[in-house]
Scaffold this motif. Structure first.
Motif, short mmCIF file in Angstrom:
data_model
loop_
_atom_site.label_atom_id
_atom_site.label_comp_id
_atom_site.label_asym_id
_atom_site.label_seq_id
_atom_site.Cartn_x
_atom_site.Cartn_y
_atom_site.Cartn_z
N PRO A 16 -9.10 37.00 -14.86
CA PRO A 16 -10.18 37.99 -14.96
C PRO A 16 -9.63 39.42 -15.05
O PRO A 16 -8.45 39.65 -14.79
N PRO A 17 -10.49 40.37 -15.39
CA PRO A 17 -10.05 41.76 -15.49
C PRO A 17 -9.39 42.24 -14.21
O PRO A 17 -9.86 41.97 -13.12
N GLY A 18 -8.30 42.94 -14.39
CA GLY A 18 -7.60 43.51 -13.24
C GLY A 18 -6.26 44.09 -13.64
O GLY A 18 -5.80 43.93 -14.77
N ILE A 19 -5.65 44.79 -12.69
CA ILE A 19 -4.33 45.38 -12.89
C ILE A 19 -3.27 44.28 -12.85
O ILE A 19 -3.30 43.40 -11.99
N ARG A 20 -2.35 44.36 -13.78
CA ARG A 20 -1.15 43.50 -13.78
C ARG A 20 0.04 44.44 -13.59
O ARG A 20 0.71 44.83 -14.54
N ALA A 21 0.28 44.84 -12.34
CA ALA A 21 1.30 45.84 -12.03
C ALA A 21 2.71 45.38 -12.38
O ALA A 21 3.61 46.22 -12.54
N HIS A 22 2.92 44.09 -12.52
CA HIS A 22 4.25 43.60 -12.90
C HIS A 22 4.60 44.02 -14.33
O HIS A 22 5.77 43.99 -14.70
N TYR A 23 3.60 44.38 -15.14
CA TYR A 23 3.87 44.93 -16.47
C TYR A 23 4.07 46.44 -16.38
O TYR A 23 5.05 46.97 -16.85
N HIS A 24 3.07 47.14 -15.83
CA HIS A 24 3.18 48.56 -15.48
C HIS A 24 1.94 48.93 -14.66
O HIS A 24 0.96 48.18 -14.65
N TYR A 57 -4.27 47.14 -17.32
CA TYR A 57 -5.55 46.54 -16.89
C TYR A 57 -5.97 45.58 -18.00
O TYR A 57 -6.23 45.99 -19.13
N ALA A 58 -6.01 44.29 -17.67
CA ALA A 58 -6.22 43.29 -18.72
C ALA A 58 -7.08 42.13 -18.24
O ALA A 58 -7.24 41.91 -17.05
#
Length: 127
Positions: A95-103, A107-108
């Motif tokens: 679901p939508p949310g921050i993927r901090a492991h990318y940067h 937000y995807a």
């Protein structure tokens, strides 16, 4: 850099209904609808995302590790895409949310279309 991306489908009419539903929140539309293919792109643009029956007449299959990424202008667009995809029969892959492991601002949302193709819509901008 890319001219277009093609995803395979075994039912162009069903795929068209799914992609019609997700196109609007992304500012896209169907530019070309034929019995064997649908072409989507930005309004005022050209088709760059195609849902099509394979030209070799074999069944469409998904690629392991393949994801079609579409950039969104803002996080609200990511949310709207996800909602539209789920309502149109898509399968949740994140679901939508921050993927901090990318940067820190990645937000995807991730979904699979009706044929199992993996789609990601992402906003790289801060909130």
């Amino acid at each position: 850099m890319f001219s277009h991306v093609t995803v395979g489908t075994n039912d162009v009419a069903k795929a068209g209904a799914f992609y019609d539903a997700i196109a609007a929140p992304l500012g896209m539309k169907c530019h070309l609808a034929l019995p064997t293919t649908r072409g989507y792109g930005k309004i005022g643009g050209r088709p760059q995302l195609w849902a099509t029956s394979p030209l070799d007449k074999k069944p469409a299959t998904v690629g392991n590790g393949v994801t079609v990424g579409i950039e969104a202008d803002d996080r609200a667009t990511v949310d709207a895409f996800y909602k539209a995809a789920m309502a149109a029969g898509g399968k949740d892959e994140g679901p939508p949310g921050i993927r901090a492991h990318y940067h820190p601002n990645y937000y995807a949302a991730y979904v699979r279309d009706l044929d199992g193709n993996k789609l990601c819509v992402v906003c790289h901008k801060p909130a």
